[in-house]
Design an enzyme around this catalytic site. Structure first.
Site, mmCIF file in Angstrom:
data_model
loop_
_atom_site.group_PDB
_atom_site.id
_atom_site.type_symbol
_atom_site.label_atom_id
_atom_site.label_comp_id
_atom_site.label_asym_id
_atom_site.label_seq_id
_atom_site.Cartn_x
_atom_site.Cartn_y
_atom_site.Cartn_z
ATOM 1 N N LYS A 185 6.769 -12.273 -6.044
ATOM 2 C CA LYS A 185 7.103 -11.187 -6.962
ATOM 3 C C LYS A 185 8.136 -11.669 -7.976
ATOM 4 O O LYS A 185 7.999 -11.443 -9.170
ATOM 5 C CB LYS A 185 7.626 -9.982 -6.165
ATOM 6 C CG LYS A 185 7.984 -8.818 -7.069
ATOM 7 C CD LYS A 185 8.416 -7.594 -6.305
ATOM 8 C CE LYS A 185 8.885 -6.559 -7.319
ATOM 9 N NZ LYS A 185 9.430 -5.364 -6.698
ATOM 10 N N GLU A 191 11.809 -20.984 -0.802
ATOM 11 C CA GLU A 191 10.749 -21.559 0.034
ATOM 12 C C GLU A 191 9.459 -21.716 -0.766
ATOM 13 O O GLU A 191 8.799 -22.759 -0.732
ATOM 14 C CB GLU A 191 10.454 -20.646 1.236
ATOM 15 C CG GLU A 191 11.582 -20.487 2.229
ATOM 16 C CD GLU A 191 12.447 -19.275 1.938
ATOM 17 O OE1 GLU A 191 12.665 -18.941 0.745
ATOM 18 O OE2 GLU A 191 12.927 -18.657 2.904
ATOM 19 N N GLY A 244 7.761 -5.836 -2.460
ATOM 20 C CA GLY A 244 7.127 -6.995 -1.827
ATOM 21 C C GLY A 244 6.329 -6.625 -0.589
ATOM 22 O O GLY A 244 5.172 -7.016 -0.434
ATOM 23 N N ARG A 245 6.926 -5.828 0.297
ATOM 24 C CA ARG A 245 6.229 -5.511 1.551
ATOM 25 C C ARG A 245 5.182 -4.416 1.381
ATOM 26 O O ARG A 245 4.552 -4.004 2.344
ATOM 27 C CB ARG A 245 7.257 -5.137 2.626
ATOM 28 C CG ARG A 245 8.208 -4.030 2.237
ATOM 29 C CD ARG A 245 9.385 -3.917 3.193
ATOM 30 N NE ARG A 245 10.395 -2.977 2.706
ATOM 31 C CZ ARG A 245 11.346 -3.276 1.832
ATOM 32 N NH1 ARG A 245 11.423 -4.494 1.339
ATOM 33 N NH2 ARG A 245 12.217 -2.364 1.451
ATOM 34 N N GLU A 330 12.423 -4.161 7.396
ATOM 35 C CA GLU A 330 13.027 -4.434 6.081
ATOM 36 C C GLU A 330 13.187 -3.126 5.309
ATOM 37 O O GLU A 330 14.099 -2.974 4.503
ATOM 38 C CB GLU A 330 12.177 -5.441 5.290
ATOM 39 C CG GLU A 330 12.920 -6.047 4.107
ATOM 40 C CD GLU A 330 12.239 -7.266 3.504
ATOM 41 O OE1 GLU A 330 12.546 -8.395 3.899
ATOM 42 O OE2 GLU A 330 11.382 -7.082 2.623
ATOM 43 N N HIS A 361 -0.158 -9.170 30.709
ATOM 44 C CA HIS A 361 0.170 -10.209 31.688
ATOM 45 C C HIS A 361 1.463 -10.911 31.332
ATOM 46 O O HIS A 361 1.754 -11.994 31.848
ATOM 47 C CB HIS A 361 -0.990 -11.209 31.777
ATOM 48 C CG HIS A 361 -2.270 -10.537 32.160
ATOM 49 N ND1 HIS A 361 -2.651 -10.365 33.480
ATOM 50 C CD2 HIS A 361 -3.215 -9.927 31.404
ATOM 51 C CE1 HIS A 361 -3.796 -9.700 33.505
ATOM 52 N NE2 HIS A 361 -4.158 -9.417 32.262
ATOM 53 N N LYS A 471 20.594 -15.948 2.430
ATOM 54 C CA LYS A 471 20.005 -16.865 1.439
ATOM 55 C C LYS A 471 21.119 -17.467 0.585
ATOM 56 O O LYS A 471 21.121 -18.666 0.294
ATOM 57 C CB LYS A 471 19.061 -16.105 0.496
ATOM 58 C CG LYS A 471 17.819 -15.523 1.122
ATOM 59 C CD LYS A 471 16.910 -15.015 -0.009
ATOM 60 C CE LYS A 471 16.036 -13.869 0.398
ATOM 61 N NZ LYS A 471 15.272 -13.268 -0.663
HETATM 62 O O1 F6P Z 1 13.575 -12.058 1.692
HETATM 63 C C1 F6P Z 1 13.073 -10.818 1.411
HETATM 64 C C2 F6P Z 1 12.069 -10.768 0.304
HETATM 65 O O2 F6P Z 1 12.667 -10.394 -0.874
HETATM 66 C C3 F6P Z 1 10.953 -9.807 0.693
HETATM 67 O O3 F6P Z 1 11.267 -8.504 0.445
HETATM 68 C C4 F6P Z 1 9.816 -10.340 -0.093
HETATM 69 O O4 F6P Z 1 8.609 -9.857 0.383
HETATM 70 C C5 F6P Z 1 10.010 -11.826 0.104
HETATM 71 O O5 F6P Z 1 11.406 -12.005 0.087
HETATM 72 C C6 F6P Z 1 9.349 -12.707 -0.920
HETATM 73 O O6 F6P Z 1 9.815 -12.451 -2.203
HETATM 74 P P1 F6P Z 1 9.015 -12.920 -3.461
HETATM 75 O O7 F6P Z 1 7.686 -12.284 -3.453
HETATM 76 O O8 F6P Z 1 9.835 -12.516 -4.655
HETATM 77 O O9 F6P Z 1 8.888 -14.427 -3.392
#
Ligand code: F6P
Length: 502
Positions: A185, A191, A244-245, A330, A361, A471
């Protein structure tokens, strides 16, 4: 004012489940409902006539219906970030201008998919989707749940910055037949940007002509994607208001639309839209997301349950608990209300779970005899997902129903080690079959349940400031010397990186 309903809830009698079945002979009819191919059974929870009435009072006092209407009207329901929440517009439900905008972007996504299918970017057999959190969990769930027989594209969704994850995909895929989708987003997530750079390098090292030409960006920050090197024609934007979620319905769902086909993606949106309409228009007392939120609040706030467990009795839904962890924790793992004041009661419980029958189990011992009260949710489908002997699916369903019945009934025994206390609650969600439409409805149900919980608690489910400090600290560790940090962290840095850290 809100205290009135909470006080009433706290004071309400707390009959045992089996007593409720006797006192309320129509409870199965009243607490079961079906919508969009999904059947909900809340009868094995402690929701009683009394508590339901009190929760309806709480909904009234907290303005749940008004907040829901504001969500669909495109009002600023995310005040800390000054935004609306646009996920329902992605499936055609919401403010007309947001719906039109989302539909335009879907048309663009479909055109790009058509072009990929027509091999406009060269042969594509593999799709390497790079994203994390909401930019990975949704598409991963969709493809895992629905893509087994699709046979269209081999897709890998890589999220972790640990290079092991990316190396696994590199080992599986032919770089000359791989399309890379960078899903972010913000287009700034550490990462994702590092994984994207390494994936591009992989293409370059393999001698792929025009590696940037094999990259697609899924983002609400197209300018950043252009600056990174993605051609504007291969950027699939989505609205900033889509969290995002909550984003699998937008271009973040691109790998799923590609892997499952556009018709399936459209059915997913239609299923979600059906659940949107149910949440929007059904009376609160017969509204699945609202009743589920009442159940959640009852156990978290009245009974002090700290967790809730979701078990998918369907191998295809094995990623559902992972997906729900982000959606629920979240969104509602907050400590302050909309007014910025500390909340006075527990917010989101810890969501955890697994897949049935495996979990029986492993963790069910604790559910049946342990000291924690854990409201359990069973999710299953009437129609089998396999073509083997029907006995497999029969056993799967019998086990899921059997666990719910056993948790409630318990079993008396003279030997305390063999005693089951019972009266342990569960909800069952039974899909007619698992297909794009019912999965869309199911996910939308969970989104609205999360929203309804937030409304009852007076919190904002759409921001996530709590993810930022860790972060930022990782960045500081990268740029400052070990001695700037606490002694424990400094020692870890020295152990891992030696003198580099000074
Ligand atoms: O670390 C949280 C977050 O901001 C989430 O809410 C989001 O889904 C994820 O990181 C990834 O963010 P982006 O889509 O901006 O890379």
């Amino acid at each position: 004012m809100t205290e009135t309903a909470w006080t009433r809830l706290a004071a309400a009698p707390q009959p045992m489940l089996q007593e409720l079945f006797v006192a309320e002979p129509d409870r199965v009819e009243r607490l079961s409902l079906g919508e969009a191919g999904v059947h909900f059974d809340f009868a094995k929870t402690h929701l009683s006539d009394d508590t339901l009435a009190a929760f309806l009072g709480l909904a009234e006092e907290t303005g749940l219906a008004a907040r829901r209407d504001a969500l669909f009207a495109g009002a600023t329901v995310n005040p800390t970030e000054g935004r609306a929440a646009g996920h329902t517009a992605e499936r055609g439900q919401g403010a007309p201008e947001s719906v039109a905008h989302a539909q335009g972007l879907h048309t663009r996504m479909r055109a790009l998919i058509d072009a990929i299918e027509a091999e406009a970017f060269g042969p594509v057999r593999h799709v390497l989707h790079i994203g994390i959190g909401g930019s990975a969990l949704g598409p991963k769930l969709l493809i895992d749940a629905l893509g087994r027989d699709a046979g269209r594209y081999d897709t890998a969704i890589v999220s972790n910055v640990d290079g092991v994850a990316l190396e696994e995909a590199f080992a599986r895929f032919d770089p000359h037949a791989t399309l890379i989708a960078i899903a972010s987003k913000t287009f700034t997530t550490t990462e994702t940007m590092l994984n994207a750079a390494s994936a591009l390098q992989w293409l370059e090292e393999a001698g792929v002509d025009d590696p940037y030409g094999r990259v697609v960006a899924l983002t609400a920050a197209p300018d950043k994607a252009i600056a990174w090197g993605v051609d504007e024609t291969r950027i699939l934007p989505f609205a900033e208001s889509v969290g995002g979620r909550y984003s699998l319905w937008s271009s973040i769902g691109f790998p799923a639309a590609l892997a499952l086909g556009w018709d399936a993606f459209e059915s997913l949106l239609e299923g979600a839209a059906a659940m949107d309409r149910h949440f929007r228009f059904a009376p609160l007392a017969a509204n699945a997301p609202v009743l589920a939120a009442f159940v959640d609040r009852y156990y978290a706030n009245i009974r002090g349950a700290e967790t809730r467990a979701v078990f998918a009795y369907d191998e295809r839904l094995r990623l559902l608990p992972d997906y729900l962890q982000q959606l629920e924790m979240e969104s509602n793992g907050k400590g302050v209300g909309l007014d910025g004041r500390p909340v006075t009661r527990a917010t989101a419980p810890i969501t955890w779970g697994g897949v049935g029958t495996d979990a029986q189990h492993a963790v069910f011992q604790l559910l049946h005899q342990g000291t924690h009260l854990v409201p359990v949710e069973f999710v299953a489908a009437v129609e089998p997902g396999d073509r083997l002997d029907p006995e497999h699916h029969r056993q799967l369903l019998l086990n899921s129903f059997g666990q719910g019945a056993a948790l409630m009934a318990g079993r008396d025994a003279e030997d305390p080690h063999r005693f089951y206390p019972g009266d342990r609650p569960s909800t069952t969600i039974l899909l007619d079959r698992l297909d794009p439409a019912t999965l869309g409805a199911l996910i939308a149900f969970y989104e609205h349940r999360t929203f309804a919980n937030a409304a009852l608690l007076g919190i904002n489910p759409f921001d996530q400031f709590g993810v930022e400090l860790g972060k930022a600290m990782a960045k500081q560790l990268d740029h400052q010397s070990a001695s700037d940090f606490d002694a424990s962290t400094a020692a870890l840095l020295r152990r891992a990186f030696g003198d580099e850290t000074e």
